[in-house]
Design an enzyme around this catalytic site. Sequence first.
Site, mmCIF file in Angstrom:
data_model
loop_
_atom_site.group_PDB
_atom_site.id
_atom_site.type_symbol
_atom_site.label_atom_id
_atom_site.label_comp_id
_atom_site.label_asym_id
_atom_site.label_seq_id
_atom_site.Cartn_x
_atom_site.Cartn_y
_atom_site.Cartn_z
ATOM 1 N N GLU A 129 0.854 -1.178 0.000
ATOM 2 C CA GLU A 129 0.000 0.000 0.000
ATOM 3 C C GLU A 129 0.896 1.236 0.000
ATOM 4 O O GLU A 129 1.851 1.273 0.773
ATOM 5 C CB GLU A 129 -0.904 0.030 1.235
ATOM 6 C CG GLU A 129 -1.910 1.158 1.151
ATOM 7 C CD GLU A 129 -2.883 1.234 2.324
ATOM 8 O OE1 GLU A 129 -2.779 0.407 3.251
ATOM 9 O OE2 GLU A 129 -3.720 2.135 2.300
ATOM 10 N N GLY A 269 3.120 2.615 10.445
ATOM 11 C CA GLY A 269 2.932 1.928 11.720
ATOM 12 C C GLY A 269 2.739 0.438 11.535
ATOM 13 O O GLY A 269 3.431 -0.376 12.142
ATOM 14 N N GLU A 272 -2.363 -3.850 7.031
ATOM 15 C CA GLU A 272 -3.434 -4.841 7.234
ATOM 16 C C GLU A 272 -3.516 -5.916 6.162
ATOM 17 O O GLU A 272 -4.601 -6.457 5.921
ATOM 18 C CB GLU A 272 -4.769 -4.095 7.294
ATOM 19 C CG GLU A 272 -5.260 -3.477 5.964
ATOM 20 C CD GLU A 272 -4.929 -2.004 5.776
ATOM 21 O OE1 GLU A 272 -3.974 -1.514 6.413
ATOM 22 O OE2 GLU A 272 -5.622 -1.338 4.995
ATOM 23 N N ASN A 273 -2.410 -6.281 5.496
ATOM 24 C CA ASN A 273 -2.445 -7.318 4.467
ATOM 25 C C ASN A 273 -3.306 -8.493 4.916
ATOM 26 O O ASN A 273 -3.205 -8.941 6.055
ATOM 27 C CB ASN A 273 -1.036 -7.848 4.188
ATOM 28 C CG ASN A 273 -0.027 -6.741 4.100
ATOM 29 O OD1 ASN A 273 -0.136 -5.883 3.239
ATOM 30 N ND2 ASN A 273 0.933 -6.727 5.017
ATOM 31 N N HIS A 305 -6.613 -1.712 15.230
ATOM 32 C CA HIS A 305 -6.829 -1.015 13.958
ATOM 33 C C HIS A 305 -6.625 -1.957 12.770
ATOM 34 O O HIS A 305 -7.506 -2.078 11.910
ATOM 35 C CB HIS A 305 -5.859 0.170 13.875
ATOM 36 C CG HIS A 305 -5.971 0.966 12.607
ATOM 37 N ND1 HIS A 305 -6.728 2.109 12.517
ATOM 38 C CD2 HIS A 305 -5.434 0.775 11.386
ATOM 39 C CE1 HIS A 305 -6.646 2.589 11.296
ATOM 40 N NE2 HIS A 305 -5.851 1.798 10.576
ATOM 41 N N GLU A 306 -5.497 -2.625 12.720
ATOM 42 C CA GLU A 306 -5.212 -3.487 11.562
ATOM 43 C C GLU A 306 -6.178 -4.666 11.530
ATOM 44 O O GLU A 306 -6.616 -5.088 10.469
ATOM 45 C CB GLU A 306 -3.758 -3.972 11.566
ATOM 46 C CG GLU A 306 -2.698 -2.859 11.673
ATOM 47 C CD GLU A 306 -2.848 -1.736 10.660
ATOM 48 O OE1 GLU A 306 -3.395 -1.977 9.565
ATOM 49 O OE2 GLU A 306 -2.440 -0.586 10.972
ATOM 50 N N HIS A 309 -9.511 -3.632 10.089
ATOM 51 C CA HIS A 309 -9.468 -3.463 8.628
ATOM 52 C C HIS A 309 -9.914 -4.719 7.889
ATOM 53 O O HIS A 309 -10.283 -4.630 6.725
ATOM 54 C CB HIS A 309 -8.030 -3.153 8.187
ATOM 55 C CG HIS A 309 -7.727 -1.690 8.071
ATOM 56 N ND1 HIS A 309 -8.594 -0.779 7.495
ATOM 57 C CD2 HIS A 309 -6.620 -0.979 8.398
ATOM 58 C CE1 HIS A 309 -8.030 0.429 7.510
ATOM 59 N NE2 HIS A 309 -6.840 0.339 8.059
HETATM 60 ZN ZN LIG Z 1 -5.399 1.831 8.537
#
Ligand SMILES: [Zn+2]
Length: 880
Positions: A129, A269, A272-273, A305-306, A309
């Site tokens: 990304e 940081g 999220e793969n 967070h990840e 996602h």
């Molecule tokens: Zn994110």
Amino acid sequence: MRDASPQTVFLKDYTPPEYLIEQIELNFDLDEQHTQVRSTLSLRRNPQSQDSSTALTLLGEELQLVSIAIDGQALEQSQYLLGEEALVVHEVPQDRPFQIVIENVINPQANTALEGLYLSSSMLCTQCEAQGFRKITWFLDRPDVMSRFKTTLTGDKSKYPVLLSNGNKIGQGELENNRHWVSWEDPFAKPCYLFALVAGQLECVADEFITMTGRRIALEIFVEQHNIDKCDHAMQSLKNAMHWDEETYGLEYDLDLYMIVAVDHFNMGAMENKGLNVFNTKFVLARPDTATDSDYEHIEGVIGHEYFHNWSGNRVTCRDWFQLSLKEGFTVFRDQQFSGDRTSPAVKRIEDVNALRTRQFAEDAGPLAHPIRPEAYIEINNFYTLTVYEKGAEVVRMLHTLLDAAGFRKGCDLYFQRHDGQAVTCEDFVKALEDANGVELKQFRLWYSQAGTPVLTVSQQYDSESQQLHLTIQQNCPPTPNQPVKAPLHIPVKLGLLAADGSAAQIHYNDSSQAEITLNVTEAEQTFSFAQLPQPPVVSLLRGFSAPVTLKMERSLDELAFLLRHDSDTFNRWEAGQQLAVQVIFKLIDAIELGRPLQLEPVIVDAYRSVLIDSSGDLSYQALLLALPEESYLSGQMAVIDVEAIHQAREFVKKTLAEQLQVEFKQLYQQHHRDESGSFDAGAVGRRRLKNACLSYLSKLENQDVYHIAEQQFYSARNMTDQLTALSAIVNSNHPAKARSLDSFYVQWRQEALVIDKWFTLQATSSMPNTFATVQALMKHPAFDMKTPNRVRSLIGAFSQANPLHFHAINGEGYRFLADQVLALNTLNPQIASRMVTGLAQWRRYDAARQGLMKQQLQRIVATEHLSKDVYEIASKSLA
Ligand SMILES: [Zn+2]
């Protein structure tokens, strides 16, 4: 590297992809310098595309082509055109699906930009990304092309015993010459920015999670061997996040395996793969003696967070990169809710608002201001901004407020159900919320397209005869680049009223009576009237910071002190203390600029005393009530920023409070100071926060007694929070043991990269004289490395973004230094280089002398040859 004129990409030019790639099979033969990639693409014409060209354009950069074939037929050179950024095949089948096989070679070791496949220590890993996949192989590298991935990794068994990619493992085997292979298959179609591979000597911590429907999910965290004892908190955080998303949003994990890998070299940081998150070590590794309480909180927040996602980003993704806030704003909001629920909602909200107001508001008021859904970019990496993330989250939060929690959840359910497996837009998100609730949010949509921070100016009028209060609210949003005139926004404003004794007064409004209401501000000016108020109430407005706006309202110091004592809204109670301190500090700044003697208003001493002696509730919250507004927040309130006066005035307040309340500070310090191993629970965290806030004040006294307390705490601490706060108190004072303490800290932690980052930051952000010389010396320290983003951020980033006093030194040495580093980083890592330029972007906010010096350095950067698109965009927009 930059062409003569870098191209701008516009949202209005969006068209659907000309081809679809339903499946991709990737084969990697891994090597540090010579990785061979074989990619088999199953393509077909996209029926949605209006384009009539029969050519196929695949994007790819810095790749070495070996061969290309269509349906088994190798292509001659005349059948394609190979450019710097694309591979154009002149003619491909239009009437049937077809297959393309491409073989190419890449050099991960030469990849210091850390996009695509690169080397981190001895490990191979990827970051795709936003547009890193095109540095791995030629592809339709855009988020609305979603494909099913099958990946086979082959490599040396000793160098790469662990071979990971997305999805589920479907096969593995041994080969000759000490080599082996592993195959992975991801059953969910995804955009290529979610592709990942990792290969290296990694140790694994394993656990499992049982989902709400009883499925067993294997959880694995991979780290280098020496970090294996620092994964427990990350694992627990992951389980907490999985559980929370089921409870709060009804969302369950979909694959059988969830993996996290921690790497030292990472631009962001975490990422999220699908099924294989790649994390900056900073957001995974923690042990009480190496990580602070804030680190623990950030780790839980980022892991959450990840993980979140997986639905808000992966199952439903973005149609194009202009929609980035669709996944980021929403997911930041979700992680904020999660962290609040896990710790203290009051403290979490204050920390988030504090960050938003000091940093995002500055971005929104400067030359780089853009809406949360930007309309144009040169380099998309430059739009991973506070606006897209943090303001984006505020916009989602306002929707949550307007629809209430149940309505918001209904809307999210419809959004996920309607768009599962699709690449969609912010508009689709708002539409789902509208449809699920039978409401209309037409005016609210302006938050997605208008940049800038709205200002609410509020005046009040109490009519004793009719016993009515009239509140007049005006909204105005200052001009931003390309948006000179703004339309009024739909702004939810939460309101409470306090009676003279501090109790809540009922709000009689539109035939209802409540303790708190949300006003819908939709016009440029509106008056709201409240009845049945026999006495004039004290207004508590914008409770919980219900909208990302600046509130302007005349308040006396006594009124603010009253709200600090009585407001039942935890955010507004804290805010009253902040505004009280802001007013006091600005009076002192005026006195400094006029050369008058400084005197502290007694009202602030009394207010702080009452906070100090009320130690009954949440101790973390009490610590926040004691914190003075940061210099960067104060800067945002000044027409022309005077860094020296701000620093001097704030220091004066801190020192005077320490002098006048030293008995209370010391008493509170002693009450909560214990010899603690650093357990991460709310009680212990609160105790540490509060006593360390006291130490920070006391250290301003510069006396033997306090020197002793700080040194004691530094040498006896068994957790990083206590050790680092004590070191900070020592470094930011004239403590005689300063050099010795810094040395001893370095020697103690030299093997722990993340702790050494803190050591750099502490010195780079010191307000003491000679800091610039220290920073220059640290650039030559053997532990400093320009190729490690965390290290660059800990020294160059910290100095230029968190040390206003020294960075803005009037001789311009700070600016020159930053420009030198930006130019050095430009060739190594353009993403990190452009992040560093932002230190110069706010040049118009300073006095004429500083403006000239900062502008000169920006011009020097723009005039440099071979400037990356990343740096060019930020520097040139800053000058515009
Ligand atoms: Zn994110």
